[in-house]
Scaffold this motif. Structure first.
Motif, PDB file in Angstrom:
ATOM      1  N   PRO A  57       0.885  -1.101  -0.007  1.00  0.00           N
ATOM      2  CA  PRO A  57       0.014   0.066  -0.322  1.00  0.00           C
ATOM      3  C   PRO A  57       0.915   1.350  -0.114  1.00  0.00           C
ATOM      4  O   PRO A  57       0.251   2.290  -0.229  1.00  0.00           O
ATOM      5  CB  PRO A  57      -0.983  -0.121   1.136  1.00  0.00           C
ATOM      6  N   ASP A  58       2.085   1.240   0.142  1.00  0.00           N
ATOM      7  CA  ASP A  58       3.024   2.536   0.262  1.00  0.00           C
ATOM      8  C   ASP A  58       3.856   2.464  -1.135  1.00  0.00           C
ATOM      9  O   ASP A  58       4.478   3.496  -1.292  1.00  0.00           O
ATOM     10  CB  ASP A  58       4.177   2.210   1.530  1.00  0.00           C
ATOM     11  N   ASN A  59       3.026   1.990  -2.294  1.00  0.00           N
ATOM     12  CA  ASN A  59       3.582   2.022  -3.494  1.00  0.00           C
ATOM     13  C   ASN A  59       2.615   2.874  -4.309  1.00  0.00           C
ATOM     14  O   ASN A  59       1.606   2.448  -4.773  1.00  0.00           O
ATOM     15  CB  ASN A  59       3.951   0.777  -3.892  1.00  0.00           C
ATOM     16  N   PRO A  60       2.850   4.143  -4.485  1.00  0.00           N
ATOM     17  CA  PRO A  60       1.794   4.958  -5.194  1.00  0.00           C
ATOM     18  C   PRO A  60       1.581   4.469  -6.559  1.00  0.00           C
ATOM     19  O   PRO A  60       2.486   3.637  -7.402  1.00  0.00           O
ATOM     20  CB  PRO A  60       2.511   6.099  -5.344  1.00  0.00           C
ATOM     21  N   LEU A 114       9.809  -1.295 -21.469  1.00  0.00           N
ATOM     22  CA  LEU A 114      10.078  -1.225 -19.972  1.00  0.00           C
ATOM     23  C   LEU A 114       9.042  -0.008 -19.706  1.00  0.00           C
ATOM     24  O   LEU A 114       8.586   0.912 -20.361  1.00  0.00           O
ATOM     25  CB  LEU A 114      11.513  -0.292 -19.977  1.00  0.00           C
ATOM     26  N   GLU A 115       9.107   0.257 -18.548  1.00  0.00           N
ATOM     27  CA  GLU A 115       8.003   1.088 -17.738  1.00  0.00           C
ATOM     28  C   GLU A 115       8.427   2.614 -18.001  1.00  0.00           C
ATOM     29  O   GLU A 115       9.564   2.812 -18.511  1.00  0.00           O
ATOM     30  CB  GLU A 115       7.913   1.038 -16.176  1.00  0.00           C
ATOM     31  N   VAL A 133      14.801  12.920 -12.064  1.00  0.00           N
ATOM     32  CA  VAL A 133      14.620  11.589 -12.652  1.00  0.00           C
ATOM     33  C   VAL A 133      14.358  10.584 -11.501  1.00  0.00           C
ATOM     34  O   VAL A 133      15.589  10.061 -11.092  1.00  0.00           O
ATOM     35  CB  VAL A 133      15.405  11.088 -13.717  1.00  0.00           C
ATOM     36  N   LEU A 134      13.217  10.058 -11.078  1.00  0.00           N
ATOM     37  CA  LEU A 134      12.993   9.082  -9.960  1.00  0.00           C
ATOM     38  C   LEU A 134      13.152   7.704 -10.570  1.00  0.00           C
ATOM     39  O   LEU A 134      13.683   6.595  -9.886  1.00  0.00           O
ATOM     40  CB  LEU A 134      11.574   9.404  -9.580  1.00  0.00           C
ATOM     41  N   ARG A 135      12.995   7.513 -11.824  1.00  0.00           N
ATOM     42  CA  ARG A 135      12.887   6.233 -12.695  1.00  0.00           C
ATOM     43  C   ARG A 135      13.455   6.452 -14.086  1.00  0.00           C
ATOM     44  O   ARG A 135      12.521   7.106 -14.658  1.00  0.00           O
ATOM     45  CB  ARG A 135      11.648   5.197 -12.271  1.00  0.00           C
ATOM     46  N   PRO A 136      14.296   5.921 -14.453  1.00  0.00           N
ATOM     47  CA  PRO A 136      14.791   6.037 -15.782  1.00  0.00           C
ATOM     48  C   PRO A 136      13.867   5.129 -16.817  1.00  0.00           C
ATOM     49  O   PRO A 136      13.297   4.030 -16.604  1.00  0.00           O
ATOM     50  CB  PRO A 136      16.214   5.483 -16.008  1.00  0.00           C
ATOM     51  N   SER A 143       7.805   7.681  -6.453  1.00  0.00           N
ATOM     52  CA  SER A 143       7.605   7.100  -7.565  1.00  0.00           C
ATOM     53  C   SER A 143       7.118   5.669  -7.527  1.00  0.00           C
ATOM     54  O   SER A 143       7.834   5.081  -6.711  1.00  0.00           O
ATOM     55  CB  SER A 143       9.214   7.349  -8.170  1.00  0.00           C
ATOM     56  N   PRO A 144       6.438   5.216  -8.290  1.00  0.00           N
ATOM     57  CA  PRO A 144       6.124   3.616  -8.419  1.00  0.00           C
ATOM     58  C   PRO A 144       7.430   3.066  -8.659  1.00  0.00           C
ATOM     59  O   PRO A 144       8.626   3.479  -9.446  1.00  0.00           O
ATOM     60  CB  PRO A 144       5.213   3.477  -9.333  1.00  0.00           C
TER      61      PRO A 144
END
Length: 311
Positions: A53-56, A171-172, A185-188, A216-217
């Protein structure tokens, strides 16, 4: 429940409008959709995936105007939307009131994306509402790049699957926090740091342990991992075996049970998660993955490989 398989976005949208869940293709990976303003529907996404639940979640919308309805747009955000939306870019912004806390994991920020995929846009148009859409897999598993992979993970756990082609990128999305003066950039992803800096030269990669990373997810929990052990290996370090697979840009020594030699980094990224799933389907114990330079799309590919290799 029985999971509906359909190629009709109107039938899929009907499931969503009733408060159900529906997986659908985007240009990045398949997402698991639900009405973003329906707390019960959002809860069903977490339950189906087994998601912490802590993953947006990322909210998918049709246009920049709809982004503005969910979040406060900054000047940098508007410039990035103009340059990259629709496309594989997610922006983290200060949220406006109205979304269930589960969407944002109780944070004051929200992650929003305008997908480019025709199938995703047709579904959003038919539904007529913003959709949360994390990757349509069991939490921690490799993201699905085909509707068959979604069915393997979530058949009987979700309302519907909108069947489309394999995803283009594999890729996401790139996730960029634009809540402060310096975009982070939180996720490349496929929109590279160099791409972003051509629009906003001040953009920086997030540093390890930075508080913004939790917005970030896909950054706080183990992700993208097959059951097989992933090992980063140059050709010189290859260990062929009947219980092992190889994926990379170079041909490996003979003796691997499964081999994927990719044309270039984009092809590598496109094939990665499917290769993980095929190795698991064959019951293989190990996947040797050749590293690539940490530049351009390679930065995103190496992020996924390093996360998958962590035990």
């Amino acid at each position: 429940m029985t999971t509906l398989l359909t190629t009709d976005p109107d039938r899929a949208a009907a499931v969503l409008r009733r408060g159900g869940t529906c997986a659908f293709p985007t240009e990045t990976v398949y997402g698991l959709g639900a009405l973003a303003h329906d707390a019960d529907a959002v809860g069903a996404v977490f339950e189906a995936k087994g998601r912490p639940p802590d993953n947006p979640l990322i909210v998918h919308v049709q246009s920049a105007d709809e982004v503005a309805a969910l979040a406060r747009l900054t000047g940098p955000a508007e410039r990035l939307l103009s340059a990259f939306a629709p496309g594989p870019l997610t922006l983290v912004l200060w949220a406006r009131p109205g979304l269930p806390p589960s969407v944002t994991a109780g944070l004051p920020t929200v992650a929003v994306r305008v997908p480019a995929s025709r199938h995703a846009r047709d579904l959003l148009r038919a539904t007529g509402a913003p959709l949360v859409a994390p990757s349509a897999n069991r939490s921690g598993r490799p993201s699905p790049t085909t509707w068959q992979a979604v069915r393997d993970d979530l058949d009987g756990r979700i309302g519907a699957i909108l069947q489309g082609p394999p995803t283009e990128i594999g890729l996401e999305s790139t996730v960029v926090d634009v809540t402060e003066a310096v975009p982070l950039v939180l996720r490349p992803g496929a929109v590279s740091l160099d791409d972003l800096r051509r629009v906003l030269p001040e953009t920086q990669p997030v540093t390890r342990g930075h508080d913004a990373a939790r917005r970030s997810p896909g950054t706080r929990h183990r992700h993208y991992a097959p059951a097989a052990r992933v090992r980063l290996a140059e050709v010189a370090d290859a260990r062929p075996g009947s219980d092992a697979a190889w994926i990379g840009l170079s041909p490996p020594p003979p003796g691997y049970a499964r081999v994927a030699v990719c044309r270039d980094v984009a092809d590598y990224a496109h094939r990665l998660f499917d290769a993980f799933r095929r190795a698991d389907a064959d019951g293989l114990a190990r996947i040797d993955a050749e590293p690539v330079p940490d530049e351009g799309l390679g930065l995103a590919l190496m992020d996924r490989l390093r996360r998958a290799s962590q035990r």
